[in-house]
Design a protein around this motif. Structure first.
Motif, short mmCIF file in Angstrom:
data_model
loop_
_atom_site.label_atom_id
_atom_site.label_comp_id
_atom_site.label_asym_id
_atom_site.label_seq_id
_atom_site.Cartn_x
_atom_site.Cartn_y
_atom_site.Cartn_z
N PHE A 1 0.90 -1.27 0.04
CA PHE A 1 0.09 -0.07 0.13
C PHE A 1 0.80 1.28 0.04
O PHE A 1 2.21 1.03 0.30
CB PHE A 1 -1.19 0.02 1.26
CG PHE A 1 -0.35 0.04 2.57
CD1 PHE A 1 0.24 -1.09 3.03
CD2 PHE A 1 -0.05 1.32 3.13
CE1 PHE A 1 0.76 -1.06 4.39
CE2 PHE A 1 0.59 1.10 4.40
CZ PHE A 1 0.72 0.16 5.00
N ARG A 2 0.24 2.36 -0.25
CA ARG A 2 1.00 3.39 -0.53
C ARG A 2 0.26 4.75 0.18
O ARG A 2 -0.74 4.92 0.20
CB ARG A 2 0.95 3.74 -2.22
CG ARG A 2 1.64 4.93 -2.58
CD ARG A 2 1.95 5.19 -4.04
NE ARG A 2 2.70 4.20 -4.43
CZ ARG A 2 2.61 3.87 -5.94
NH1 ARG A 2 2.12 4.34 -6.70
NH2 ARG A 2 3.58 2.83 -6.29
N ILE A 3 1.06 5.58 0.60
CA ILE A 3 0.92 6.72 1.51
C ILE A 3 1.29 7.84 0.80
O ILE A 3 2.63 8.07 0.41
CB ILE A 3 1.42 6.71 2.95
CG1 ILE A 3 0.56 5.59 3.74
CG2 ILE A 3 1.01 8.12 3.40
CD1 ILE A 3 1.01 5.74 5.16
N ILE A 4 0.67 8.71 0.23
CA ILE A 4 1.11 9.93 -0.67
C ILE A 4 0.95 11.15 0.33
O ILE A 4 0.02 11.38 1.17
CB ILE A 4 0.30 10.17 -1.83
CG1 ILE A 4 0.29 8.86 -2.81
CG2 ILE A 4 0.34 11.52 -2.61
CD1 ILE A 4 -0.93 8.66 -3.67
N TYR A 5 2.00 12.01 0.29
CA TYR A 5 1.95 12.98 1.09
C TYR A 5 2.46 14.36 0.38
O TYR A 5 3.19 14.06 -0.70
CB TYR A 5 2.94 12.68 2.44
CG TYR A 5 4.49 12.76 2.02
CD1 TYR A 5 4.76 11.45 1.43
CD2 TYR A 5 5.19 13.64 2.04
CE1 TYR A 5 6.15 11.40 1.32
CE2 TYR A 5 6.63 13.59 1.74
CZ TYR A 5 6.91 12.33 1.46
OH TYR A 5 8.42 12.29 1.03
N SER A 6 2.38 15.50 0.98
CA SER A 6 2.87 16.63 0.02
C SER A 6 3.82 17.23 1.27
O SER A 6 3.72 17.36 2.17
CB SER A 6 1.76 17.56 -0.12
OG SER A 6 2.07 19.00 -0.21
N TYR B 1 5.33 7.09 0.09
CA TYR B 1 5.93 6.03 0.61
C TYR B 1 5.08 4.87 0.22
O TYR B 1 3.90 4.75 0.06
CB TYR B 1 5.80 6.12 2.23
CG TYR B 1 6.39 7.32 2.64
CD1 TYR B 1 7.92 7.59 2.46
CD2 TYR B 1 5.83 8.26 3.31
CE1 TYR B 1 8.59 8.39 3.22
CE2 TYR B 1 6.37 9.33 3.81
CZ TYR B 1 7.81 9.51 3.88
OH TYR B 1 8.13 10.60 4.46
N ASP B 2 6.05 3.80 -0.09
CA ASP B 2 5.35 2.31 -0.19
C ASP B 2 5.58 1.39 0.85
O ASP B 2 6.84 1.43 1.41
CB ASP B 2 5.77 1.62 -1.67
CG ASP B 2 5.20 2.33 -2.75
OD1 ASP B 2 4.33 3.32 -2.42
OD2 ASP B 2 5.33 1.92 -3.91
#
Lengths: 463, 315
Positions: A384-389, A417-418
């Motif tokens: 799973f992936r967390i997308i951030y800015s 991040y994966d």
């Protein structure tokens, strides 16, 4: 005799303080019903009980002599003299702006000229009026339903003179933003109940904001509100059955309840979407399988409960053991801590010297997180992936993020991040983060969604 | 002066025991303005012919309010009456105002002059209950508590008396717009009708008793002819208002709802299709004369409404 080591006295003091400082009257309501408990406490705790129990009798309902339960207004009236002086002053001010015509007896007879000028005989003329303006407009509007709040007109206190009135600034929270910046001024007669005040507000609203659909009085609640219009959502709304003079607030917010049966229910734009199972709709059709239906219903309910529970627990801190996939496709075991506020990535300390990439601990404010999704499902693992800015919010360790970025795919503002974890854990994490994001509805998330949408349309356009 | 919006020309004002005067949107039933009448109840209301001001008869004063501003306070105070002012009205061009009071006097107030001199006063022996101006604008008919109707000629100051019934107070007098009939009601609920015959220039109007009937069981409080002279409305303490055909004085409609209590005042729309009433239940009501049904209520007063003023216009 009262000493600070007298437990009963202290307890009594605390209770009195609660009641006297709570303008909503809630404390009073709750504590008024505790006479039995209080008596028991008195017996067991009061070291110096009063001998004259009879004197205590009427004191029971309110423990202090200056506290009168529910009978008086909290305002102390001014002395009669002051009130009268002010009244005289007001009359003086008013009359100074008025033209006074004093009757003077006219001694000299009117001259014939004056009489002829003033008293001119006229022939009675009757103009045949086929239809008057009133009848015309009245007939036009006759079909229009009459205002449902018209019965509350009599609670309007504006212009009333010899009657106690109360003035309020009412913030209308349901109106569009540009209309609700300024509170509505309402003057209500002092003897009205809260529900009647709401009715009066709605009557005013329905004439001022005709295009808004106003619902029945019971749909609305009045909440204590700051001067700037911020509704205090921690306190319940004023009890609709109570008299308005009981409450000392002048700034109130009118809030539309989403569920009228509930006492406090705000319309939150972030709502948890619960998938309704199809059983609900089908169970009407067949009776013979009602038993299995019942079971299904129970499982559905249990499922709903579970969903609800998870939604409730989402912002609570929980730590997971997962693997982080770095740029080099190497896996590092880390602790992923998730709470409503932030996400922490902590490498699990290992003594091994053969670690390819040393993972540093990272902290991300939840406002910086844009998205979380499952990327790939393998036989025993889920990625799973967390997308951030980095542009939004503030990170507790911005340097560490910028210097070390294990991102696989970088866009202008969003990085990701994966992670890899067992199916269930991954699913739980994705669900948890998604719920938190949905609840917070941060700018980052909105921006990300908008970017995704743009990209989608761009793709579509290219095809 | 005529650039006002249409609705401004239909004016309904009510006043009573709650020390306020309210102005209403007649079609929606919404009160759009409340004026303060602090010192006393409102005994009578009248709007000036130019629709700029409204006069309220009260205890010892007549107050005038500006209809075209938002000022909740009176702008003119007519002072000098020692007791209640019971009735007030205007000459058709707004040259002068007449008032009657419990101090047994009928006064004329000059509205045009800059000075405060009052041109005329008329004294009777009993408290004045009502004053009615003949459409010829030069004769006033004054009713008093001793049951006498006085005809006062303003040009010559001559007066004459009528006593329809002893031991009864005259409570209201009305003259139809054509000047052919006069009606008077008393505290026994009876209504007396005279036919009027206008004299030639400066000759007094002749009054001939024409009819007498029991209009109500209790006090009859107000009577008023419709603008087309076809109807007479009487209001009463028996909780009704009644519409009578002026042809034969038969009952046309009884205007009644439960618990409306005393009906104090009434006014016709200018096409004689509707009639407003003011009653002690704190509501003004509008009735359809054709059907006799109540079509709308004007609710908002805290106490009884005792006076009402209405100005309409033709389309």
């Amino acid at each position: 005799m009262a000493l600070y080591d007298n437990k009963y006295w202290l307890l009594s003091h605390i209770r009195n303080s609660f009641i006297s400082t709570d303008d909503t009257g809630m404390c009073e309501l709750i504590m008024a019903g505790e006479e039995g408990v209080r008596k028991h406490l008195k017996q067991s705790l009061d070291l110096y009980p009063d001998d004259e129990d009879s004197e205590d009798e009427d004191d029971l309902s309110h423990e202090s002599y200056d506290l009168q339960l529910d009978t008086d207004f909290p305002i102390r009236y001014r002395s009669n003299t002051a009130a009268r002086l002010e009244k005289l002053e007001q009359v003086r001010k008013k009359t100074s702006r008025m033209k006074h015509v004093k009757w003077e007896t006219n001694n000299s007879e009117l001259s014939q000229e004056q009489v002829d000028d003033l008293f001119v005989r006229k022939e009675p003329v009757v103009s045949e009026v086929k239809q008057s303006l009133f009848s015309k407009t009245f007939k036009q509007y006759r079909m229009m339903p009459s205002n449902p709040f018209i019965e509350f007109a009599k609670f309007d206190g504006s212009g009333q003179v010899n009657l106690q009135t109360k003035k309020y600034r009412i913030f209308l929270t349901m109106l569009p933003e540009h209309q609700r910046n300024y509170p509505m001024n309402i003057c209500c007669i002092g003897s009205a109940k809260v529900s009647e005040l709401i009715g009066l507000i709605l009557l005013k609203c329905s004439t001022m904001y005709e295009d808004y659909h106003w619902k029945p009085v019971t749909t609305y609640g009045l909440y204590i509100t700051e001067e700037d219009g911020e509704v205090d959502r921690d306190l319940p709304c004023l009890d609709a059955r109570e008299n308005i003079s009981k409450f000392g607030f002048h700034c109130l917010g009118l809030v539309e309840h989403t569920d009228p049966t509930k006492y406090v229910s705000f319309d939150t734009s972030e709502s948890v979407i619960i998938m309704r199972s199809p059983f609900n709709t089908s169970d009407k059709k067949s009776k013979d399988i009602s038993k299995s239906d019942q079971e299904k219903q129970i499982t559905t309910d249990l499922h709903l409960m579970d969903v609800h529970k998870r939604a409730m627990e989402a912002p609570l801190y929980k730590s997971y053991k997962v693997y982080m996939i770095t740029k080099m496709r190497a896996k590092t075991e880390i602790h992923l801590g998730i709470s409503g506020e932030k996400i922490e990535i902590d490498p699990v300390q290992k003594n091994s010297k053969f670690v390819l990439v040393k993972q540093k601990p990272i902290n991300h404010d939840m406002d910086m997180i844009a998205w979380c999704e499952t990327v790939d499902v393998k036989s025993n693992r889920t990625i799973f992936r967390i997308i951030y800015s980095q542009n939004f919010g503030s990170s507790s360790a911005p340097e560490s993020v910028s210097t070390f970025s294990p991102t696989l795919q970088t866009s202008a503002s969003f990085k990701s991040y994966d992670f890899e974890a067992e199916h269930e854990t991954a699913e739980e994490i994705v669900y948890k983060i998604s719920l938190i994001l949905e609840l917070r509805s941060s700018d980052t998330r909105k921006e990300y969604l908008a970017a995704q949408e743009r990209r989608y349309y761009k793709k579509k356009a290219l095809i | 002066m005529f650039d006002k919006s249409e609705m401004d020309q239909v004016l309904l004002a009510t006043g009573g025991y709650d020390h306020t005067i309210k102005l209403w949107h007649t079609h929606s039933g919404i009160c759009y303005r409340t004026m303060q009448h602090a010192e006393s109840q409102v005994n009578a209301l009248e709007i000036t012919p130019d629709k700029q001001l409204i006069a309220a008869a009260s205890y010892q004063h007549i107050y005038m309010y500006d209809l075209n501003s938002n000022n909740p306070n009176a702008i003119v105070n007519y002072d000098g009456t020692t007791k209640n002012v019971t009735d007030v009205g205007f000459q058709v061009d707004g040259k002068w105002m007449y008032s009657g009071g419990e101090d047994c006097r009928v006064r004329l107030w000059d509205l045009r002059s800059k000075g405060t001199q009052c041109p005329k006063i008329f004294e009777v022996l009993a408290p004045v209950t009502c004053v009615c101006l003949h459409p010829n604008q030069v004769e006033l008919f004054v009713g008093d508590q001793s049951g006498i109707i006085h005809r006062w000629d303003l040009k010559t100051d001559h007066n004459e008396q009528l006593i329809p019934e002893s031991d009864a107070m005259i409570l209201d007098i009305a003259i139809d717009p054509l000047g052919t009939h006069m009606a008077a009601v008393n505290n026994k609920g009876r209504c007396y009708i005279w036919s009027l015959k206008s004299g030639k220039i400066d000759e007094p109007t002749k009054m001939n008793p024409k009819h007498k009937f029991e209009a109500h069981k209790r006090h009859a409080l107000k009577c008023e002819f419709s603008p087309d002279s076809r109807y007479l409305v009487t209001t009463s303490a028996d909780q009704t208002a009644k519409i009578w055909n002026t042809g034969d004085f038969s009952l046309r409609q009884e205007l009644k709802v439960e618990n409306q209590r005393w009906v104090w005042d009434a006014a016709f729309s200018s096409d004689s299709q509707y009639v407003f009433t003011a009653s002690s239940d704190g509501c003004a009501k509008i009735w359809n004369i054709e059907t006799g049904s109540m079509e709308k209520e004007y609710a908002g007063h805290q106490k009884a409404i005792t006076a009402l003023a209405f100005r309409d216009c033709a389309v």
